[in-house]
Design a protein around this motif. Structure first.
Motif, PDB file in Angstrom:
ATOM      1  N   ALA A  85      26.491  -2.128  71.192  1.00 18.70           N
ATOM      2  CA  ALA A  85      27.287  -2.500  70.021  1.00 18.70           C
ATOM      3  C   ALA A  85      27.052  -1.521  68.865  1.00 18.70           C
ATOM      4  O   ALA A  85      27.994  -1.108  68.185  1.00 18.70           O
ATOM      5  CB  ALA A  85      26.957  -3.925  69.588  1.00 18.70           C
ATOM      6  N   ALA A  86      25.800  -1.111  68.661  1.00 16.55           N
ATOM      7  CA  ALA A  86      25.488  -0.151  67.597  1.00 16.55           C
ATOM      8  C   ALA A  86      26.137   1.199  67.872  1.00 16.55           C
ATOM      9  O   ALA A  86      26.653   1.852  66.953  1.00 16.55           O
ATOM     10  CB  ALA A  86      23.973   0.005  67.461  1.00 16.55           C
ATOM     11  N   ILE A  87      26.153   1.614  69.125  1.00 13.36           N
ATOM     12  CA  ILE A  87      26.794   2.879  69.494  1.00 13.36           C
ATOM     13  C   ILE A  87      28.297   2.796  69.254  1.00 13.36           C
ATOM     14  O   ILE A  87      28.908   3.733  68.728  1.00 13.36           O
ATOM     15  CB  ILE A  87      26.475   3.238  70.958  1.00 13.36           C
ATOM     16  CG1 ILE A  87      24.994   3.611  71.079  1.00 13.36           C
ATOM     17  CG2 ILE A  87      27.370   4.374  71.460  1.00 13.36           C
ATOM     18  CD1 ILE A  87      24.490   3.687  72.499  1.00 13.36           C
ATOM     19  N   ALA A  88      28.906   1.672  69.607  1.00  6.13           N
ATOM     20  CA  ALA A  88      30.347   1.496  69.381  1.00  6.13           C
ATOM     21  C   ALA A  88      30.671   1.552  67.886  1.00  6.13           C
ATOM     22  O   ALA A  88      31.664   2.170  67.484  1.00  6.13           O
ATOM     23  CB  ALA A  88      30.819   0.178  69.986  1.00  6.13           C
ATOM     24  N   ARG A  89      29.846   0.942  67.061  1.00  7.13           N
ATOM     25  CA  ARG A  89      30.056   1.002  65.608  1.00  7.13           C
ATOM     26  C   ARG A  89      29.918   2.433  65.091  1.00  7.13           C
ATOM     27  O   ARG A  89      30.720   2.894  64.277  1.00  7.13           O
ATOM     28  CB  ARG A  89      29.083   0.075  64.884  1.00  7.13           C
ATOM     29  CG  ARG A  89      29.423  -1.405  65.006  1.00  7.13           C
ATOM     30  CD  ARG A  89      28.581  -2.267  64.075  1.00  7.13           C
ATOM     31  NE  ARG A  89      27.154  -2.171  64.346  1.00  7.13           N
ATOM     32  CZ  ARG A  89      26.493  -2.924  65.238  1.00  7.13           C
ATOM     33  NH1 ARG A  89      27.145  -3.835  65.936  1.00  7.13           N
ATOM     34  NH2 ARG A  89      25.196  -2.775  65.407  1.00  7.13           N
ATOM     35  N   SER A  90      28.917   3.150  65.571  1.00  6.81           N
ATOM     36  CA  SER A  90      28.724   4.546  65.153  1.00  6.81           C
ATOM     37  C   SER A  90      29.903   5.408  65.579  1.00  6.81           C
ATOM     38  O   SER A  90      30.347   6.277  64.826  1.00  6.81           O
ATOM     39  CB  SER A  90      27.433   5.111  65.745  1.00  6.81           C
ATOM     40  OG  SER A  90      26.321   4.487  65.184  1.00  6.81           O
ATOM     41  N   PHE A  91      30.410   5.182  66.790  1.00  7.74           N
ATOM     42  CA  PHE A  91      31.576   5.927  67.267  1.00  7.74           C
ATOM     43  C   PHE A  91      32.765   5.676  66.344  1.00  7.74           C
ATOM     44  O   PHE A  91      33.466   6.609  65.944  1.00  7.74           O
ATOM     45  CB  PHE A  91      31.923   5.524  68.704  1.00  7.74           C
ATOM     46  CG  PHE A  91      33.131   6.219  69.239  1.00  7.74           C
ATOM     47  CD1 PHE A  91      33.022   7.484  69.804  1.00  7.74           C
ATOM     48  CD2 PHE A  91      34.376   5.622  69.179  1.00  7.74           C
ATOM     49  CE1 PHE A  91      34.143   8.142  70.286  1.00  7.74           C
ATOM     50  CE2 PHE A  91      35.495   6.264  69.659  1.00  7.74           C
ATOM     51  CZ  PHE A  91      35.382   7.526  70.213  1.00  7.74           C
ATOM     52  N   ALA A  92      32.985   4.419  65.995  1.00  6.74           N
ATOM     53  CA  ALA A  92      34.112   4.069  65.116  1.00  6.74           C
ATOM     54  C   ALA A  92      33.982   4.725  63.750  1.00  6.74           C
ATOM     55  O   ALA A  92      34.976   5.139  63.150  1.00  6.74           O
ATOM     56  CB  ALA A  92      34.214   2.554  64.979  1.00  6.74           C
ATOM     57  N   THR A  93      32.768   4.868  63.265  1.00  2.57           N
ATOM     58  CA  THR A  93      32.532   5.463  61.947  1.00  2.57           C
ATOM     59  C   THR A  93      32.511   6.987  61.979  1.00  2.57           C
ATOM     60  O   THR A  93      33.117   7.642  61.135  1.00  2.57           O
ATOM     61  CB  THR A  93      31.186   4.958  61.382  1.00  2.57           C
ATOM     62  OG1 THR A  93      31.228   3.542  61.295  1.00  2.57           O
ATOM     63  CG2 THR A  93      30.906   5.553  60.015  1.00  2.57           C
ATOM     64  N   ASP A  94      31.821   7.556  62.969  1.00  3.79           N
ATOM     65  CA  ASP A  94      31.534   8.992  62.969  1.00  3.79           C
ATOM     66  C   ASP A  94      32.501   9.845  63.782  1.00  3.79           C
ATOM     67  O   ASP A  94      32.666  11.029  63.484  1.00  3.79           O
ATOM     68  CB  ASP A  94      30.115   9.241  63.495  1.00  3.79           C
ATOM     69  CG  ASP A  94      29.055   8.546  62.660  1.00  3.79           C
ATOM     70  OD1 ASP A  94      29.297   8.314  61.459  1.00  3.79           O
ATOM     71  OD2 ASP A  94      27.984   8.230  63.211  1.00  3.79           O
ATOM     72  N   VAL A  95      33.105   9.286  64.817  1.00  8.01           N
ATOM     73  CA  VAL A  95      33.938  10.088  65.722  1.00  8.01           C
ATOM     74  C   VAL A  95      35.419   9.737  65.613  1.00  8.01           C
ATOM     75  O   VAL A  95      36.264  10.633  65.514  1.00  8.01           O
ATOM     76  CB  VAL A  95      33.465   9.923  67.186  1.00  8.01           C
ATOM     77  CG1 VAL A  95      34.355  10.707  68.143  1.00  8.01           C
ATOM     78  CG2 VAL A  95      32.013  10.360  67.332  1.00  8.01           C
ATOM     79  N   LEU A  96      35.731   8.473  65.633  1.00 10.10           N
ATOM     80  CA  LEU A  96      37.124   8.043  65.653  1.00 10.10           C
ATOM     81  C   LEU A  96      37.970   8.630  64.524  1.00 10.10           C
ATOM     82  O   LEU A  96      39.116   9.042  64.772  1.00 10.10           O
ATOM     83  CB  LEU A  96      37.207   6.514  65.664  1.00 10.10           C
ATOM     84  CG  LEU A  96      38.528   5.904  66.084  1.00 10.10           C
ATOM     85  CD1 LEU A  96      38.992   6.439  67.434  1.00 10.10           C
ATOM     86  CD2 LEU A  96      38.411   4.395  66.130  1.00 10.10           C
TER      87      LEU A  96
END
Length: 142
Positions: free
Chosen positions: A89-100
Motif C-alpha cells: 500500500a505504501a509503494i502504491a501511494r508513493s507511485f501515485a505521488t512520485d511517478v504517476l
C-alpha cells in the motif's frame, strides 16, 4: 525521450551512454532479468543503481564483478511477493505521488505492445504466456 524498443534492437548500452553524454544512466530498472545484466552494467553511470524487477529473460545471469566494482554500482533486487500488505500500500501511494504525475504529463511513457478488447482477455493472456510481446499488453474495458 529514448525509445527503449529501439535500444533493444541496437547496441543499447552505447545508445544509453550517448543519450547521457557518455556518463551512463544513474538508474537502470531491469524488467528483463537473465541476459540483460552485462548490458545494464555497461549502460550504468559510475555510482549508479541497477534495480532488477523482471525475470522474463530468466532468473539467472553472469555477473562481471570487476565491472560492478569499477562502476561502484549498487545492485538491488526487488519483488512484491515477500512484502506485507502495508508495504504494498505504501509503494502504491508513493507511485501515485512520485511517478504517476510524470506519466500523466507525458514525460514517462510505457511501451505498449498491443491493446485487446476485454472480450479477448484469454488471447491477451496467451500472448503473454508465449512471451511474444515487447512492452505492456493491455485490456480495453470500454
Amino acid at each position: 525521450m529514448v525509445d527503449l524498443g529501439l535500444l533493444m534492437e541496437t547496441d543499447w548500452p552505447a545508445e544509453a551512454r550517448k543519450a547521457t553524454e557518455g556518463r551512463g544512466a544513474n538508474l537502470v530498472i531491469d524488467m528483463v532479468g537473465g541476459g540483460a545484466l552485462t548490458g545494464n552494467l555497461q549502460s550504468l553511470a559510475i555510482s549508479g543503481r541497477l534495480v532488477t524487477v523482471g525475470r522474463l529473460g530468466g532468473s539467472s545471469d553472469t555477473l562481471d564483478i570487476g565491472m560492478l566494482a569499477f562502476k561502484r554500482a549498487r545492485l538491488i533486487g526487488v519483488t512484491f511477493r515477500s512484502r506485507s500488505l502495508e508495504d504494498k500500500a505504501a509503494i502504491a501511494r508513493s507511485f501515485a505521488t512520485d511517478v504517476l504525475p510524470h506519466v500523466i504529463e507525458g514525460r514517462l511513457m510505457p511501451r505498449i505492445d498491443r491493446i485487446f478488447p476485454l472480450s479477448a482477455a484469454s488471447a491477451a493472456q496467451a500472448l503473454v504466456q508465449r512471451n511474444e510481446h515487447f512492452g505492456k499488453v493491455l485490456l480495453a474495458i470500454r
